[in-house]
Design a protein around this motif. Structure first.
Motif, PDB file in Angstrom:
ATOM      1  N   SER A  96     -36.027  23.745  44.641  1.00 54.89           N
ATOM      2  CA  SER A  96     -35.826  23.485  43.208  1.00 54.89           C
ATOM      3  C   SER A  96     -37.051  22.830  42.583  1.00 54.89           C
ATOM      4  N   GLU A  97     -37.667  21.878  43.277  1.00 52.86           N
ATOM      5  CA  GLU A  97     -38.835  21.198  42.710  1.00 52.86           C
ATOM      6  C   GLU A  97     -40.065  22.103  42.690  1.00 52.86           C
ATOM      7  N   ARG A  98     -40.149  23.015  43.651  1.00 53.79           N
ATOM      8  CA  ARG A  98     -41.255  23.975  43.638  1.00 53.79           C
ATOM      9  C   ARG A  98     -41.159  24.866  42.402  1.00 53.79           C
ATOM     10  N   GLU A  99     -39.953  25.282  42.056  1.00 50.42           N
ATOM     11  CA  GLU A  99     -39.773  26.109  40.863  1.00 50.42           C
ATOM     12  C   GLU A  99     -40.108  25.322  39.597  1.00 50.42           C
ATOM     13  N   TYR A 100     -39.664  24.059  39.543  1.00 53.10           N
ATOM     14  CA  TYR A 100     -40.008  23.226  38.383  1.00 53.10           C
ATOM     15  C   TYR A 100     -41.515  23.075  38.248  1.00 53.10           C
ATOM     16  N   LEU A 101     -42.172  22.734  39.354  1.00 50.81           N
ATOM     17  CA  LEU A 101     -43.610  22.482  39.310  1.00 50.81           C
ATOM     18  C   LEU A 101     -44.385  23.755  39.006  1.00 50.81           C
ATOM     19  N   LYS A 102     -43.933  24.873  39.559  1.00 46.32           N
ATOM     20  CA  LYS A 102     -44.594  26.153  39.273  1.00 46.32           C
ATOM     21  C   LYS A 102     -44.525  26.470  37.786  1.00 46.32           C
ATOM     22  N   GLU A 103     -43.362  26.289  37.188  1.00 50.13           N
ATOM     23  CA  GLU A 103     -43.198  26.574  35.766  1.00 50.13           C
ATOM     24  C   GLU A 103     -44.006  25.606  34.910  1.00 50.13           C
ATOM     25  N   ALA A 104     -43.983  24.312  35.266  1.00 54.20           N
ATOM     26  CA  ALA A 104     -44.687  23.308  34.478  1.00 54.20           C
ATOM     27  C   ALA A 104     -46.195  23.493  34.551  1.00 54.20           C
ATOM     28  N   LEU A 105     -46.727  23.749  35.739  1.00 60.13           N
ATOM     29  CA  LEU A 105     -48.174  23.970  35.871  1.00 60.13           C
ATOM     30  C   LEU A 105     -48.586  25.285  35.226  1.00 60.13           C
TER      31      LEU A 105
ATOM     32  N   LEU B 215     -58.837  13.003  38.982  1.00 63.81           N
ATOM     33  CA  LEU B 215     -57.479  12.567  39.300  1.00 63.81           C
ATOM     34  C   LEU B 215     -57.464  11.394  40.283  1.00 63.81           C
ATOM     35  N   ARG B 216     -58.448  11.354  41.171  1.00 62.86           N
ATOM     36  CA  ARG B 216     -58.524  10.269  42.136  1.00 62.86           C
ATOM     37  C   ARG B 216     -58.572   8.901  41.443  1.00 62.86           C
ATOM     38  N   ARG B 217     -59.278   8.833  40.352  1.00 61.50           N
ATOM     39  CA  ARG B 217     -59.411   7.550  39.643  1.00 61.50           C
ATOM     40  C   ARG B 217     -58.068   7.048  39.135  1.00 61.50           C
ATOM     41  N   ASP B 218     -57.126   7.984  38.975  1.00 65.47           N
ATOM     42  CA  ASP B 218     -55.773   7.617  38.537  1.00 65.47           C
ATOM     43  C   ASP B 218     -54.821   7.452  39.721  1.00 65.47           C
ATOM     44  N   GLY B 219     -55.365   7.548  40.923  1.00 67.33           N
ATOM     45  CA  GLY B 219     -54.517   7.425  42.102  1.00 67.33           C
ATOM     46  C   GLY B 219     -53.714   8.669  42.408  1.00 67.33           C
TER      47      GLY B 219
ATOM     48  N   ARG C  86     -52.299  17.956  32.046  1.00 68.50           N
ATOM     49  CA  ARG C  86     -52.258  18.424  30.656  1.00 68.50           C
ATOM     50  C   ARG C  86     -53.384  17.761  29.838  1.00 68.50           C
ATOM     51  N   GLU C  87     -53.725  16.558  30.191  1.00 64.22           N
ATOM     52  CA  GLU C  87     -54.789  15.820  29.483  1.00 64.22           C
ATOM     53  C   GLU C  87     -56.190  16.247  29.908  1.00 64.22           C
ATOM     54  N   ILE C  88     -56.301  16.713  31.156  1.00 63.49           N
ATOM     55  CA  ILE C  88     -57.629  17.023  31.708  1.00 63.49           C
ATOM     56  C   ILE C  88     -58.014  18.486  31.554  1.00 63.49           C
ATOM     57  N   VAL C  89     -57.109  19.394  31.891  1.00 55.55           N
ATOM     58  CA  VAL C  89     -57.437  20.816  31.936  1.00 55.55           C
ATOM     59  C   VAL C  89     -57.424  21.388  30.521  1.00 55.55           C
ATOM     60  N   LYS C  90     -58.608  21.674  30.020  1.00 56.73           N
ATOM     61  CA  LYS C  90     -58.716  22.218  28.664  1.00 56.73           C
ATOM     62  C   LYS C  90     -59.701  23.388  28.674  1.00 56.73           C
TER      63      LYS C  90
END
Length: 360
Positions: free
Chosen positions: A272-281, A316-320, A355-359
């Motif tokens: 279920s979480e793979r489907e959520y993450l796939k759709e969100a990404l 992303l590393r800088r944000d942990g 969402r903030e980084i990938v533009k």
């Protein structure tokens, strides 16, 4: 810091960026989002006095538990210090002059083969067809003659699952040409029905490599195993370094195999979480998400996007937040990365930051 070929470098990142390890969310290592099974810590501590003796050199009780779990004869199983131990052991046992690796693939296959002096070739999954495997093409390559053939299913880092009928064609072709066929099933626990473990009784050239690290959430304990025809297992076991699986690891692994509720819940949540993450990404501009079958997702960044996978990883590393930059996989570049499937709250944090980084 020296960059590793793997994910999961939490302690190194914490030191490098002066971040507390507890605040890091590691999407770079594909570990069960539930962590280890309930009762495992208590089982290990209750068996703590076992460290006063040498561990069972054959991991007999664990091999028997694996035999029961998979419905495979115990004589067809050998246990090791993670499946990585076997990636280095197998080439030294069988001494291949030539090897074929289906790529992109885990770098330790190549490293183990090179130490043994093998000449390595690659067969690339079809990028234009979603990194699916051209089975006819691969079988034709195998007919050219190789001593060993390596294939991961579901594939790492793409997560693409090759159907069992297609795998059987590949295994049969390898056997006909005299090649040992090694199928790495490190992530098959999430789709256990797709395993070829039972085919080891039919093919004396087939070795199935398994890991307990990912599905059972115990990467720090290091436990993996091989399934193969008993005479092959006997040959491998004779060359194996003794006592590589300690007593507490053996107890933990047996306990994990008994956690039936945890096992079923893990499969359901990851699906279920793979489907959520796939759709969100996939909804983010510039990202293409591949349809994987394991507990991670493989993502391509559009060439028009200003940031590549290495720069994205560093940001992303800088944000942990840790992701797996896939630019150092054979045949890939800095347009690809991999993320583990975690629980909803953690997945949402990653999506929000991306969402903030990938533009464009």
């Amino acid at each position: 810091m020296v960059e590793r070929d793997h994910g999961g470098n939490v302690s190194e990142i914490a030191r490098m960026y002066r971040i507390g390890e507890e605040s890091i969310i590691d999407f770079s290592a594909n570990i069960n989002p539930f962590g280890y099974p309930p009762g495992l810590k208590e089982a290990v501590m209750s068996d703590f006095e076992s460290i006063l003796n040498y561990p069972d050199i054959d991991s007999y009780e664990l091999a028997a538990a694996l035999s029961s779990y998979h419905g495979i004869p115990r004589q067809s199983i050998v246990v090791g210090n993670g499946s990585t131990e076997f990636m280095y052991l197998l080439p030294t046992v069988f001494k291949p002059e030539t090897a074929l690796i289906v790529s992109p693939a885990f770098s330790e296959y190549e490293k183990g083969l090179r130490i043994a002096g093998a000449d390595i070739s690659y067969f690339a999954a079809d990028r234009d067809k979603g990194f699916s495997l051209d089975v006819d093409g691969l079988c034709a390559r195998i007919h050219e003659g190789y001593d060993m053939v390596y294939l991961c299913n579901p594939a790492n880092p793409t997560g693409i699952l090759t159907e069992k009928d297609d795998l059987l064609r590949i295994i049969e072709t390898a056997g006909l040409t005299g090649a040992i066929c090694i199928i790495d099933e490190a992530f098959i626990d999430f789709v256990e029905e797709a395993s070829v473990k039972e085919e080891t009784g039919r093919f004396d050239s087939l070795i199935v490599m398994r890991s307990m690290t990912k599905f059972f959430g115990i990467p720090g304990l290091r436990v993996g195993y091989l399934i193969a025809e008993p005479s092959l297992i006997e040959t491998i076991a004779k060359s194996k370094t003794p006592w590589t699986v300690n007593s507490l690891v053996q107890r933990a692994a047996v306990t994990a195999l008994e956690a039936s509720d945890y096992i079923e819940a893990s499969r359901q949540v990851v699906r279920s979480e793979r489907e959520y993450l796939k759709e969100a990404l996939g909804a983010l501009p510039g990202l293409t998400v591949y349809d994987g079958a394991a507990n991670f997702l493989f993502v391509c960044i559009d060439e028009r996007c200003a940031v590549g996978s290495t720069a994205l990883r560093d940001s992303l590393r800088r944000d942990g937040l840790l992701i797996r930059d896939c630019s150092n996989f054979h045949g890939l570049n800095d347009r690809y990365f991999r993320v583990a499937v975690k629980q909803r709250e953690q997945n949402e944090i990653l999506v929000k930051r991306l969402r903030e980084i990938v533009k464009w």
